[in-house]
Write an enzyme that holds these catalytic residues in place. Structure first.
Site, mmCIF file in Angstrom:
data_model
loop_
_atom_site.group_PDB
_atom_site.id
_atom_site.type_symbol
_atom_site.label_atom_id
_atom_site.label_comp_id
_atom_site.label_asym_id
_atom_site.label_seq_id
_atom_site.Cartn_x
_atom_site.Cartn_y
_atom_site.Cartn_z
ATOM 1 N N ASP A 100 0.935 -1.138 -0.060
ATOM 2 C CA ASP A 100 0.083 -0.150 0.082
ATOM 3 C C ASP A 100 0.857 1.118 -0.103
ATOM 4 O O ASP A 100 1.931 1.137 0.709
ATOM 5 C CB ASP A 100 -0.791 -0.109 1.304
ATOM 6 C CG ASP A 100 -2.361 0.965 1.068
ATOM 7 O OD1 ASP A 100 -2.372 1.297 -0.237
ATOM 8 O OD2 ASP A 100 -2.867 0.950 1.851
ATOM 9 N N GLY A 101 0.368 2.029 -0.533
ATOM 10 C CA GLY A 101 0.827 3.655 -0.669
ATOM 11 C C GLY A 101 0.010 4.706 0.099
ATOM 12 O O GLY A 101 -1.366 4.576 0.000
ATOM 13 N N ASP A 131 -4.500 -2.601 -3.254
ATOM 14 C CA ASP A 131 -5.844 -1.959 -3.346
ATOM 15 C C ASP A 131 -5.618 -0.894 -4.694
ATOM 16 O O ASP A 131 -6.442 -0.128 -4.751
ATOM 17 C CB ASP A 131 -6.384 -1.229 -1.961
ATOM 18 C CG ASP A 131 -5.559 -0.522 -1.549
ATOM 19 O OD1 ASP A 131 -4.453 0.068 -2.097
ATOM 20 O OD2 ASP A 131 -5.707 0.255 -0.328
ATOM 21 N N ASP A 154 -2.106 -0.327 4.968
ATOM 22 C CA ASP A 154 -2.778 1.146 5.059
ATOM 23 C C ASP A 154 -2.199 1.990 6.031
ATOM 24 O O ASP A 154 -1.578 2.972 6.208
ATOM 25 C CB ASP A 154 -4.065 0.988 4.962
ATOM 26 C CG ASP A 154 -4.684 2.481 4.821
ATOM 27 O OD1 ASP A 154 -4.549 3.168 3.734
ATOM 28 O OD2 ASP A 154 -5.275 2.791 5.741
#
Length: 148
Positions: free
Chosen positions: A8-9, A69, A134
């Site tokens: 995730d970023g 995601d 996240d």
């Protein structure tokens, strides 16, 4: 060895302070969390960086399954975006240059020597490892925002 990778970023502002995170879990249950960031970046750069950092941690003999995601990341490999960009000289269908070419070329190089499958997971939908990624990415972005 089979390895599941969650990535995730996160970015506080876009552009702004950003963080990335990856969680690697091998078939023996060993888990490793990786995070980092930059004081001025974009969300997409952090998404790509998470995948790059994770893939650099595994062997070329490993079989990796990436859970993200980010449709930006996944679609580049599952919808042939990357191949089309390269064929068109790193141009989009509208003729504009592809953003983040430096990261895309690095990721392309890593993927070309590894067995990697991309999976999309809905963000903020209760997948525990996606939620953990996240949080790590967001917390790291907050740390980098203090460096401004």
């Amino acid at each position: 060895m089979k390895i599941k990778i969650y990535t995730d970023g996160s970015c506080l502002g876009n552009p702004g302070a950003g963080g990335y995170a990856a969680i690697l879990i091998d078939e023996n249950g060993h888990c490793e969390e990786i995070c980092g960031g930059e004081s001025f970046t974009t969300n997409n750069r952090m998404e790509l960086t998470a995948a790059i950092v994770a893939l650099k941690k595994i062997s070329e003999d490993d079989v990796a399954e990436i859970f993200t995601d980010s449709t930006y990341l996944r679609n580049a490999f599952t919808q042939n975006w990357l191949e089309n960009w390269k064929r068109k000289g790193w141009r989009l269908s509208n003729g504009k240059a592809v953003k983040n070419i430096d990261l895309w070329t690095e990721l392309d190089e890593l993927i070309s020597t590894r067995n990697v499958k991309f999976n999309w997971v809905r963000g903020h939908a209760g997948d525990l490892l996606n939620e953990r990624c996240d949080k790590l990415a967001h917390d790291t972005a907050k740390k980098f925002s203090l460096h401004l």
